[in-house]
Scaffold this motif. Structure first.
Motif, PDB file in Angstrom:
ATOM      1  N   GLN A 173       0.818  -1.207   0.000  1.00 36.11           N
ATOM      2  CA  GLN A 173       0.000   0.000   0.000  1.00 36.11           C
ATOM      3  C   GLN A 173       0.856   1.261   0.000  1.00 36.11           C
ATOM      4  O   GLN A 173       0.582   2.216  -0.731  1.00 36.11           O
ATOM      5  CB  GLN A 173      -0.929  -0.010   1.223  1.00 36.11           C
ATOM      6  CG  GLN A 173      -1.792   1.231   1.359  1.00 36.11           C
ATOM      7  CD  GLN A 173      -2.636   1.200   2.633  1.00 36.11           C
ATOM      8  OE1 GLN A 173      -2.803   0.161   3.255  1.00 36.11           O
ATOM      9  NE2 GLN A 173      -3.163   2.352   2.999  1.00 36.11           N
ATOM     10  N   LYS A 174       1.906   1.269   0.789  1.00 39.66           N
ATOM     11  CA  LYS A 174       2.773   2.444   0.861  1.00 39.66           C
ATOM     12  C   LYS A 174       3.643   2.585  -0.384  1.00 39.66           C
ATOM     13  O   LYS A 174       3.892   3.699  -0.861  1.00 39.66           O
ATOM     14  CB  LYS A 174       3.637   2.359   2.128  1.00 39.66           C
ATOM     15  CG  LYS A 174       2.882   2.703   3.409  1.00 39.66           C
ATOM     16  CD  LYS A 174       3.817   2.765   4.588  1.00 39.66           C
ATOM     17  CE  LYS A 174       3.111   3.348   5.804  1.00 39.66           C
ATOM     18  NZ  LYS A 174       2.752   4.773   5.618  1.00 39.66           N
ATOM     19  N   ILE A 175       4.117   1.469  -0.902  1.00 37.00           N
ATOM     20  CA  ILE A 175       4.960   1.525  -2.098  1.00 37.00           C
ATOM     21  C   ILE A 175       4.175   2.023  -3.312  1.00 37.00           C
ATOM     22  O   ILE A 175       4.724   2.688  -4.204  1.00 37.00           O
ATOM     23  CB  ILE A 175       5.576   0.139  -2.364  1.00 37.00           C
ATOM     24  CG1 ILE A 175       6.668  -0.151  -1.326  1.00 37.00           C
ATOM     25  CG2 ILE A 175       6.164   0.045  -3.770  1.00 37.00           C
ATOM     26  CD1 ILE A 175       7.313  -1.499  -1.480  1.00 37.00           C
ATOM     27  N   ASN A 176       2.871   1.720  -3.343  1.00 34.64           N
ATOM     28  CA  ASN A 176       2.026   2.123  -4.459  1.00 34.64           C
ATOM     29  C   ASN A 176       1.218   3.379  -4.156  1.00 34.64           C
ATOM     30  O   ASN A 176       0.189   3.637  -4.800  1.00 34.64           O
ATOM     31  CB  ASN A 176       1.084   0.978  -4.830  1.00 34.64           C
ATOM     32  CG  ASN A 176       1.830  -0.254  -5.313  1.00 34.64           C
ATOM     33  OD1 ASN A 176       2.759  -0.141  -6.124  1.00 34.64           O
ATOM     34  ND2 ASN A 176       1.455  -1.419  -4.814  1.00 34.64           N
ATOM     35  N   ALA A 177       1.670   4.167  -3.171  1.00 36.20           N
ATOM     36  CA  ALA A 177       0.960   5.390  -2.807  1.00 36.20           C
ATOM     37  C   ALA A 177       0.968   6.386  -3.959  1.00 36.20           C
ATOM     38  O   ALA A 177       1.872   6.389  -4.811  1.00 36.20           O
ATOM     39  CB  ALA A 177       1.599   6.017  -1.568  1.00 36.20           C
ATOM     40  N   GLU A 178      -0.059   7.258  -4.003  1.00 35.40           N
ATOM     41  CA  GLU A 178      -0.165   8.258  -5.070  1.00 35.40           C
ATOM     42  C   GLU A 178       0.946   9.301  -4.977  1.00 35.40           C
ATOM     43  O   GLU A 178       1.420   9.814  -5.988  1.00 35.40           O
ATOM     44  CB  GLU A 178      -1.532   8.940  -5.003  1.00 35.40           C
ATOM     45  CG  GLU A 178      -2.691   8.005  -5.325  1.00 35.40           C
ATOM     46  CD  GLU A 178      -4.023   8.726  -5.313  1.00 35.40           C
ATOM     47  OE1 GLU A 178      -4.020   9.948  -5.051  1.00 35.40           O
ATOM     48  OE2 GLU A 178      -5.045   8.078  -5.556  1.00 35.40           O
ATOM     49  N   ASN A 179       1.364   9.605  -3.757  1.00 30.33           N
ATOM     50  CA  ASN A 179       2.443  10.572  -3.569  1.00 30.33           C
ATOM     51  C   ASN A 179       3.770   9.899  -3.958  1.00 30.33           C
ATOM     52  O   ASN A 179       4.207   8.939  -3.318  1.00 30.33           O
ATOM     53  CB  ASN A 179       2.486  11.013  -2.107  1.00 30.33           C
ATOM     54  CG  ASN A 179       3.497  12.120  -1.873  1.00 30.33           C
ATOM     55  OD1 ASN A 179       4.592  12.101  -2.426  1.00 30.33           O
ATOM     56  ND2 ASN A 179       3.148  13.083  -1.036  1.00 30.33           N
ATOM     57  N   PRO A 180       4.432  10.385  -5.005  1.00 33.58           N
ATOM     58  CA  PRO A 180       5.658   9.709  -5.480  1.00 33.58           C
ATOM     59  C   PRO A 180       6.796   9.733  -4.461  1.00 33.58           C
ATOM     60  O   PRO A 180       7.591   8.788  -4.398  1.00 33.58           O
ATOM     61  CB  PRO A 180       6.023  10.503  -6.743  1.00 33.58           C
ATOM     62  CG  PRO A 180       5.347  11.828  -6.585  1.00 33.58           C
ATOM     63  CD  PRO A 180       4.074  11.555  -5.839  1.00 33.58           C
ATOM     64  N   VAL A 181       6.877  10.790  -3.659  1.00 33.70           N
ATOM     65  CA  VAL A 181       7.938  10.864  -2.645  1.00 33.70           C
ATOM     66  C   VAL A 181       7.713   9.810  -1.572  1.00 33.70           C
ATOM     67  O   VAL A 181       8.640   9.087  -1.177  1.00 33.70           O
ATOM     68  CB  VAL A 181       7.990  12.280  -2.018  1.00 33.70           C
ATOM     69  CG1 VAL A 181       9.025  12.319  -0.898  1.00 33.70           C
ATOM     70  CG2 VAL A 181       8.308  13.321  -3.079  1.00 33.70           C
ATOM     71  N   SER A 182       6.470   9.708  -1.101  1.00 37.96           N
ATOM     72  CA  SER A 182       6.140   8.705  -0.077  1.00 37.96           C
ATOM     73  C   SER A 182       6.360   7.299  -0.611  1.00 37.96           C
ATOM     74  O   SER A 182       6.873   6.423   0.097  1.00 37.96           O
ATOM     75  CB  SER A 182       4.689   8.878   0.365  1.00 37.96           C
ATOM     76  OG  SER A 182       4.480  10.147   0.947  1.00 37.96           O
ATOM     77  N   ALA A 183       5.969   7.073  -1.857  1.00 34.36           N
ATOM     78  CA  ALA A 183       6.137   5.751  -2.463  1.00 34.36           C
ATOM     79  C   ALA A 183       7.618   5.386  -2.576  1.00 34.36           C
ATOM     80  O   ALA A 183       8.023   4.245  -2.284  1.00 34.36           O
ATOM     81  CB  ALA A 183       5.469   5.723  -3.832  1.00 34.36           C
TER      82      ALA A 183
END
Length: 345
Positions: A188-198
């Motif tokens: 879920q975190k790796i595929n987050a919409e926010n590219p920095v968070s991902a």
């Protein structure tokens, strides 16, 4: 006979004697006139008596429990007398709003009084169990243990210290498996919409996978961050097979004899589900740090909980899991569907 049952029988005779004496004192104190002066004098007398009983309880081993119970009964008497005095003599008001304020305050005091009484009952007989050891036990008969270290956003250096300490546990290595549960690198975190968070989550997963490979332990993550820490642990439980489960917070470093002292209780009684150990903090909390270096001068709230309250709960068969540094039996967890995820803590 169970150790706690033996201790209960030992305490019973002492409790009856103290109860009779305390009941007489309590009756005299509660029936005495309750004007302001009488309330003040009786409170002073009770506080002095409690102080003396507490002092004797610390220095007199033979009658320690007698003085302890007497101090608790006197403390209850003080609370009850105060509430009676408040209710009979001080509840005055001039209009509807002041009446509401007066009764709200008195209700809060009653609630605090009830909590105080329940606390005294819970802590009346703290149960100090004897130290057990695996010395002399056939190592081939020992249960397998999964040590789980849940993590969310802790630094790799903190995790490595905890992992290395877990690897040094005094237990047969073929029966000990260590797992890092990474909730900061989920799908879920790796595929987050926010590219920095991902990107951060992906890098974290790679770093922790490399750490686990270097330290020869198992890396776990999951698809979604559901039910916080409990969900993280439950996900790992479904992918492991150890008879017993240890949960260690990311910054909780176990001593090498952790399993040597806890596993014997599981061997002694198959009905034991949980062995909770105390937590000792190496750094002060904000209050201890800012209040004149209290961390080095006085016991912390943490010591009170693990040194008294949990032992008191243990006497009544109701001590509980504190989230870390505990040993649990898998088959009992399976019976209830794992750890409850209703609370984020």
């Amino acid at each position: 006979m169970d150790y706690s049952q033996t201790r209960r029988q030992h305490y019973t005779s002492q409790f009856i004697i103290v109860l009779l004496v305390a009941s007489f004192i309590l009756g005299v104190l509660l029936l005495a006139p309750m004007d302001a002066l009488g309330q003040l004098l009786s409170s002073i007398v009770i506080l002095i008596a409690i102080s003396l009983c507490s002092k004797e309880a610390r220095h007199t081993q033979k009658y320690q429990h007698l003085f302890r119970i007497l101090a608790l009964v006197l403390a209850i008497a003080l609370s009850v007398r105060y509430l009676l005095w408040r209710g009979i003599y001080t509840l005055t008001y001039s209009d509807f709003l002041s009446m509401i304020a007066v009764w709200l305050l008195f209700g809060a005091e009653i609630y605090a009084g009830i909590t105080s009484v329940l606390g005294a009952i819970v802590n009346a007989f703290p149960l100090s169990r004897p130290l057990l050891s695996l010395e002399g036990v056939d190592k081939s008969t020992l249960p397998s243990v999964d040590v789980m270290i849940p993590s969310y956003n802790e630094d790799e250096g903190i995790l490595e210290v905890t992992i290395r300490a877990a690897k040094m546990l005094d237990y047969p290595k073929e029966k000990l498996r260590i797992h890092l549960l990474d909730d900061g690198g989920t799908d879920q975190k790796i595929n987050a919409e926010n590219p920095v968070s991902a990107a951060t989550a992906k890098q974290r997963r790679q770093d922790l996978q490399a750490l686990c490979k270097r330290l020869d332990i198992t890396y776990h993550t999951r698809a979604k961050n559901e039910f916080a820490k409990a969900g993280n642990v439950n996900s790992a439980i479904q992918n492991t097979t150890g008879d017993l489960i240890v949960i260690l917070d990311a910054d909780h470093v176990p001593t090498s004899d952790f399993l040597d002292r806890t596993v014997p209780w599981m061997l002694k009684n198959e009905k034991v589900f949980l062995v909770q150990t105390p937590h000792f903090m190496a750094n002060p909390d904000p209050v201890e740090r800012n209040y004149f270096s209290a961390f080095t001068r006085m016991p912390s709230e943490n010591d009170m909980f693990y040194g008294t309250i949990q032992k008191g709960l243990d006497y009544w068969g109701s001590s509980f899991f504190c989230g870390s540094a505990a040993l649990m039996r898998r088959k009992h967890l399976d019976l209830v569907g794992g750890i409850s995820g209703d609370s984020i803590t």
